[in-house]
Write an enzyme that holds these catalytic residues in place. Structure first.
Site, PDB file in Angstrom:
ATOM      1  CB  CYS A  74      -0.865  -0.022   1.252  1.00 29.50           C
ATOM      2  SG  CYS A  74      -1.890   1.447   1.481  1.00 29.50           S
ATOM      3  CB  CYS A 189      -3.160   3.735  -5.584  1.00 29.31           C
ATOM      4  SG  CYS A 189      -4.445   2.864  -4.663  1.00 29.31           S
TER       5      CYS A 189
HETATM    6  N1  DGL Z   1      -4.009   0.546  -1.976  1.00 27.48           N
HETATM    7  C1  DGL Z   1      -3.654   1.731  -1.281  1.00 27.48           C
HETATM    8  C2  DGL Z   1      -2.407   2.387  -1.879  1.00 27.48           C
HETATM    9  O1  DGL Z   1      -1.593   1.754  -2.499  1.00 27.48           O
HETATM   10  C3  DGL Z   1      -4.643   2.797  -0.932  1.00 27.48           C
HETATM   11  C4  DGL Z   1      -6.101   2.645  -0.938  1.00 27.48           C
HETATM   12  C5  DGL Z   1      -6.828   3.486   0.100  1.00 27.48           C
HETATM   13  O2  DGL Z   1      -7.016   4.709  -0.078  1.00 27.48           O
HETATM   14  O3  DGL Z   1      -7.177   2.889   1.111  1.00 27.48           O
HETATM   15  O4  DGL Z   1      -2.188   3.559  -1.690  1.00 27.48           O
END
Ligand code: DGL
Length: 267
Positions: A74, A189
């Site tokens: 993430c 993301c």
């Molecule tokens: N998957 C997450 C990232 O790589 C973020 C998603 C969210 O906003 O929770 O930033």
């Protein structure tokens, strides 16, 4: 603990794009998955509460599966909490940060786009990456939190809202008309590579799309070389009930999610 699985962590299903990258490199790597779906989306939360929460959830998940390595799959969590996680956990922690460096290497026009959450787009960590690796590029930053929700729904079987996706991407498409024209996009993301075929098909021009999956896989290979041929795992942990994700998770080799107990960190 060095015999435990590799644990991937995200706010939601985005980390599954990193699972795919790891599987391509290491088909037998034992993996567990944890997501903080009770607090999703991370990209719109305040930094102080969020960083405490990330450490608490990761600690609970590492303990639950006795992980030997934590992959913070993430960008929003990694650009905020890597230091806190490394201070708290006694296992290697691999982060995911926007792939600004490879994107700057690929761009011929020196105009790249960063598609990420509001939090990641605004983080000092992200600006430092741009200053270090893309100082000669124009960087068009696009906060596309709506795509996080779209990816979550898509994995639970709901068709994409094409109009909503187009709206979120329109600043990128406009930048392809500028001089110099944007030619490369960082998927900053982990939810976004899940939607890549759709993003590619909606793009008004062919673009280079870059994510961090391969770099993370290489790093995991360095910190967990002895785990590559172990018995597969597949346990999955969520912080709120997520029955609607069971079919999607099983496509990535994960068992129905178990609820994780996390000490209260406030909101
Ligand atoms: N998957 C997450 C990232 O790589 C973020 C998603 C969210 O906003 O929770 O930033």
């Amino acid at each position: 603990m060095m015999s435990g699985p590799v644990l991937l962590f995200d706010s939601g299903v985005g980390g599954l794009s990193v699972v795919s990258a790891l599987r391509q490199h290491y088909p037998r790597l034992p993996m567990c998955y944890a997501c903080d779906n009770a607090w999703l989306p991370y990209g719109l939360r305040d930094d102080v509460t969020l960083s405490k929460r990330i450490v608490a959830v990761c600690k609970a998940a590492v303990d639950a599966c006795q992980a030997s390595v934590l992959v913070v799959a993430c960008n929003t969590a990694s650009t905020l909490a890597l230091e806190g996680l490394r201070q708290t956990l006694d296992i290697p922690v691999v982060g995911t940060v926007p792939a600004i460096k490879p994107a700057a290497r690929s761009s011929l026009t020196r105009h790249i786009g960063l598609l990420a959450t509001t939090a990641t787009v605004n983080r000092p960590y992200t600006q430092a990456l741009i200053n270090s690796f893309a100082s000669d590029c124009i960087v068009t930053k696009v906060a596309a939190d709506a795509l996080v929700t779209q990816a979550e729904l898509w994995l639970s079987g709901v068709p994409l809202d094409e109009q909503g996706v187009q709206q979120a991407l329109s600043p990128l498409w406009q930048a392809t008309q500028h001089t110099p024209a944007l030619d490369t996009v960082v998927l900053g993301c982990t939810h976004f590579p899940l939607l890549k075929p759709m993003l590619v098909s909606l793009s008004p021009k062919p673009l280079i799309w870059v994510d961090s999956g391969d770099a993370i896989a290489r790093r995991v290979g360095q910190v967990a070389p002895n785990r590559m041929n172990a018995t597969p795992d597949g346990r999955c942990f969520t912080t709120a009930p997520a029955a609607q994700l069971t079919i999607g998770l099983s496509r990535y080799g994960f068992q129905p999610p178990q609820l994780l107990t996390v000490s209260d960190t406030g909101r």
